[in-house]
Write a protein that holds these residues in place. Sequence first.
Motif, short mmCIF file in Angstrom:
data_model
loop_
_atom_site.label_atom_id
_atom_site.label_comp_id
_atom_site.label_asym_id
_atom_site.label_seq_id
_atom_site.Cartn_x
_atom_site.Cartn_y
_atom_site.Cartn_z
N ALA A 40 0.85 -1.19 0.00
CA ALA A 40 0.00 0.00 0.00
C ALA A 40 0.89 1.24 0.00
CB ALA A 40 -0.90 0.01 1.23
N PHE A 41 0.31 2.38 -0.33
CA PHE A 41 1.01 3.67 -0.23
C PHE A 41 -0.04 4.78 -0.26
CE2 PHE A 41 0.48 3.18 -4.75
CZ PHE A 41 0.27 4.46 -5.23
N THR A 42 0.40 5.97 0.11
CA THR A 42 -0.45 7.15 0.05
C THR A 42 0.20 8.12 -0.92
OG1 THR A 42 -1.14 6.82 2.34
CG2 THR A 42 -1.50 8.99 1.40
N ASP A 43 -0.58 8.61 -1.89
CA ASP A 43 -0.02 9.50 -2.90
C ASP A 43 0.10 10.93 -2.37
OD1 ASP A 43 -2.53 10.76 -3.20
OD2 ASP A 43 -3.04 9.60 -4.97
N ALA A 44 0.63 11.82 -3.20
CA ALA A 44 0.87 13.20 -2.79
C ALA A 44 -0.40 13.95 -2.42
CB ALA A 44 1.62 13.94 -3.91
N GLU A 45 -1.54 13.52 -2.95
CA GLU A 45 -2.81 14.16 -2.64
C GLU A 45 -3.50 13.55 -1.43
OE1 GLU A 45 -5.24 14.27 -6.14
OE2 GLU A 45 -3.69 15.30 -7.30
N GLY A 46 -2.86 12.56 -0.81
CA GLY A 46 -3.41 11.94 0.38
C GLY A 46 -4.33 10.77 0.15
N HIS A 47 -4.43 10.29 -1.10
CA HIS A 47 -5.26 9.13 -1.40
C HIS A 47 -4.49 7.85 -1.07
CE1 HIS A 47 -8.25 11.60 -3.36
NE2 HIS A 47 -7.27 12.18 -4.04
N HIS A 48 -5.15 6.94 -0.36
CA HIS A 48 -4.52 5.68 0.03
C HIS A 48 -4.81 4.62 -1.03
CE1 HIS A 48 -2.65 2.96 2.83
NE2 HIS A 48 -3.65 2.11 2.68
N TRP A 49 -3.76 3.95 -1.50
CA TRP A 49 -3.86 2.91 -2.52
C TRP A 49 -3.40 1.58 -1.91
CZ3 TRP A 49 -5.61 4.06 -7.44
CH2 TRP A 49 -5.68 5.42 -7.77
N VAL A 50 -4.13 0.51 -2.22
CA VAL A 50 -3.82 -0.82 -1.69
C VAL A 50 -3.57 -1.76 -2.86
CG1 VAL A 50 -4.71 -2.76 -0.33
CG2 VAL A 50 -5.24 -0.41 0.35
N LEU A 51 -2.52 -2.58 -2.75
CA LEU A 51 -2.21 -3.57 -3.78
C LEU A 51 -3.36 -4.58 -3.86
CD1 LEU A 51 -0.12 -4.80 -5.77
CD2 LEU A 51 0.76 -6.09 -3.83
N SER A 52 -3.93 -4.73 -5.05
CA SER A 52 -5.03 -5.68 -5.20
C SER A 52 -4.63 -6.94 -5.98
CB SER A 52 -6.25 -5.03 -5.83
OG SER A 52 -5.93 -4.43 -7.05
N ARG A 53 -3.68 -6.82 -6.91
CA ARG A 53 -3.19 -8.01 -7.60
C ARG A 53 -1.90 -7.70 -8.34
NH1 ARG A 53 -8.02 -8.17 -11.84
NH2 ARG A 53 -9.09 -8.66 -9.94
N GLY A 54 -1.20 -8.77 -8.63
CA GLY A 54 0.03 -8.64 -9.38
C GLY A 54 1.04 -9.67 -8.92
N PRO A 55 2.04 -9.92 -9.69
CA PRO A 55 2.31 -9.33 -11.01
C PRO A 55 1.22 -9.72 -12.01
CG PRO A 55 4.14 -10.74 -10.29
CD PRO A 55 3.07 -10.85 -9.27
N LEU A 56 0.96 -8.78 -12.89
CA LEU A 56 -0.11 -8.96 -13.88
C LEU A 56 0.40 -9.63 -15.14
CD1 LEU A 56 -1.80 -5.44 -13.68
CD2 LEU A 56 -2.49 -7.53 -12.49
N ASP A 57 -0.49 -10.35 -15.78
CA ASP A 57 -0.25 -10.90 -17.10
C ASP A 57 -0.06 -9.71 -18.05
OD1 ASP A 57 -0.68 -13.36 -19.04
OD2 ASP A 57 -1.83 -11.66 -19.86
N PRO A 58 0.87 -9.78 -19.01
CA PRO A 58 1.11 -8.64 -19.89
C PRO A 58 -0.13 -8.20 -20.68
CG PRO A 58 2.47 -10.52 -20.55
CD PRO A 58 1.78 -10.89 -19.28
N ARG A 59 -1.01 -9.12 -21.02
CA ARG A 59 -2.23 -8.73 -21.75
C ARG A 59 -3.13 -7.86 -20.88
NH1 ARG A 59 -3.45 -14.78 -23.20
NH2 ARG A 59 -2.84 -14.72 -21.03
#
Length: 135
Positions: A40-59
Amino acid sequence: MSKRNRSQPATFAAMVAAVPREPEPDEDYGTIVDPMTARAFTDAEGHHWVLSRGPLDPRRAKRMATAADEMALSGPDHHDEATNRWLPAFLPRADRLAAWQEVAQLYGADGMLSHVAYEFTSEDGRVLLYIQTFC
């Protein structure tokens, strides 16, 4: 029968538990944790992002390059030294496909340079395609 010395561990597990551990790196030492490690991380605008999947298939990553709400590429220029945080630089929608085409050539490669994509979601339901570069 001899008596055991109570100051020494009696089992291997106890011996391992008794070994002092090195302290975890923290921000005081300048260590920054990347989004995949932290999940997870918080961007410069304060929005929190959580890893949902990956590594992703290239398609899937290619589809997300145009369909995701945001897209970011890893790089050293995304580290804010003042706050010691990783802050992604989101790509403009018009630049995403060209960026993906450049990345796709080395997606999952075994050579010196490789790229892998991950999907993050924000608390408000937005989707981020994040492409990490390894060298």
